[in-house]
Design a protein around this motif. Sequence first.
Motif, PDB file in Angstrom:
ATOM      1  N   SER A   1      -0.590 -11.600   6.854  1.00  0.00           N
ATOM      2  CA  SER A   1      -1.066 -10.427   7.590  1.00  0.00           C
ATOM      3  C   SER A   1      -2.077 -10.792   8.680  1.00  0.00           C
ATOM      4  CB  SER A   1      -1.702  -9.431   6.628  1.00  0.00           C
ATOM      5  OG  SER A   1      -2.324  -8.381   7.349  1.00  0.00           O
TER       6      SER A   1
ATOM      7  N   LEU B   1      -3.370  -8.594  10.573  1.00  0.00           N
ATOM      8  CA  LEU B   1      -4.364  -7.520  10.473  1.00  0.00           C
ATOM      9  C   LEU B   1      -5.500  -7.922   9.534  1.00  0.00           C
ATOM     10  CD1 LEU B   1      -5.406  -4.676  10.999  1.00  0.00           C
ATOM     11  CD2 LEU B   1      -3.900  -3.876   9.156  1.00  0.00           C
ATOM     12  N   THR B   2      -5.168  -8.468   8.376  1.00  0.00           N
ATOM     13  CA  THR B   2      -6.197  -8.870   7.418  1.00  0.00           C
ATOM     14  C   THR B   2      -7.056  -9.997   7.991  1.00  0.00           C
ATOM     15  OG1 THR B   2      -4.730  -8.240   5.609  1.00  0.00           O
ATOM     16  CG2 THR B   2      -6.613  -9.592   5.036  1.00  0.00           C
TER      17      THR B   2
ATOM     18  N   VAL C   1      -7.772 -10.498  11.154  1.00  0.00           N
ATOM     19  CA  VAL C   1      -8.678  -9.894  12.141  1.00  0.00           C
ATOM     20  C   VAL C   1      -9.770  -9.093  11.439  1.00  0.00           C
ATOM     21  CG1 VAL C   1      -8.828  -8.235  14.045  1.00  0.00           C
ATOM     22  CG2 VAL C   1      -6.959  -9.900  13.978  1.00  0.00           C
ATOM     23  N   GLN C   2      -9.400  -8.360  10.389  1.00  0.00           N
ATOM     24  CA  GLN C   2     -10.404  -7.587   9.645  1.00  0.00           C
ATOM     25  C   GLN C   2     -11.490  -8.497   9.094  1.00  0.00           C
ATOM     26  OE1 GLN C   2      -7.706  -5.641   6.910  1.00  0.00           O
ATOM     27  NE2 GLN C   2      -8.077  -3.652   7.872  1.00  0.00           N
ATOM     28  N   ARG C   3     -11.102  -9.637   8.500  1.00  0.00           N
ATOM     29  CA  ARG C   3     -12.097 -10.572   7.950  1.00  0.00           C
ATOM     30  C   ARG C   3     -12.983 -11.128   9.061  1.00  0.00           C
ATOM     31  NH1 ARG C   3      -9.910  -8.734   4.141  1.00  0.00           N
ATOM     32  NH2 ARG C   3     -11.511  -7.224   4.658  1.00  0.00           N
TER      33      ARG C   3
ATOM     34  N   LEU D   1     -13.777  -9.722  11.870  1.00  0.00           N
ATOM     35  CA  LEU D   1     -14.679  -8.674  12.349  1.00  0.00           C
ATOM     36  C   LEU D   1     -15.700  -8.291  11.286  1.00  0.00           C
ATOM     37  CD1 LEU D   1     -12.151  -6.437  14.306  1.00  0.00           C
ATOM     38  CD2 LEU D   1     -13.691  -8.191  15.207  1.00  0.00           C
ATOM     39  N   ASP D   2     -15.305  -8.286  10.020  1.00  0.00           N
ATOM     40  CA  ASP D   2     -16.227  -7.980   8.918  1.00  0.00           C
ATOM     41  C   ASP D   2     -17.377  -8.969   8.877  1.00  0.00           C
ATOM     42  OD1 ASP D   2     -14.660  -5.874   8.118  1.00  0.00           O
ATOM     43  OD2 ASP D   2     -13.799  -6.896   6.373  1.00  0.00           O
ATOM     44  N   ASP D   3     -17.088 -10.205   9.160  1.00  0.00           N
ATOM     45  CA  ASP D   3     -18.094 -11.257   9.074  1.00  0.00           C
ATOM     46  C   ASP D   3     -18.938 -11.375  10.340  1.00  0.00           C
ATOM     47  OD1 ASP D   3     -17.268 -11.787   6.529  1.00  0.00           O
ATOM     48  OD2 ASP D   3     -16.011 -13.488   7.074  1.00  0.00           O
ATOM     49  N   GLU D   4     -18.785 -10.427  11.244  1.00  0.00           N
ATOM     50  CA  GLU D   4     -19.566 -10.377  12.485  1.00  0.00           C
ATOM     51  C   GLU D   4     -19.497 -11.679  13.271  1.00  0.00           C
ATOM     52  OE1 GLU D   4     -23.481  -8.895  11.608  1.00  0.00           O
ATOM     53  OE2 GLU D   4     -22.684  -7.194  10.503  1.00  0.00           O
TER      54      GLU D   4
END
Length: 130
Positions: A94, A96-97, A99-101, A103-106
Amino acid sequence: MASSPAPTEGELAILRVLWARKEPMTVREVHAVLSRTKDTAYTTVLKMLTIMAGKELVRRDESERSHTYCALYSEPVVQASLLKDLVRRAFSGSALTLVQRALDDEMASAEDLDAISRLIAEAKAKRKAD
């Protein structure tokens, strides 16, 4: 040529040196660059380049007394291969996953986020055009 380049961390360090120079280099030249940041033996660099030639990550030119080496794959090709493997193994395929990680980790600055937004818009426009 190997279908999907998957260099080790050490091989990647050597490839970065070759990509930065953009022309064939001798073992001595590669060793000199690597030694600026890490204590690396000449024989280790020679052995790694020999292995990399066998794995078809680099090409060895034996026409001169000092053999030279150049990367067989460009940096973007190797990055894409490593990224595909990472997404498959760590993120169940994924994007998406992934990219989410990220972005989550700044990890992304405001400028990075703006650039990412532009890239997404361009990708969407390209898909619509196809």
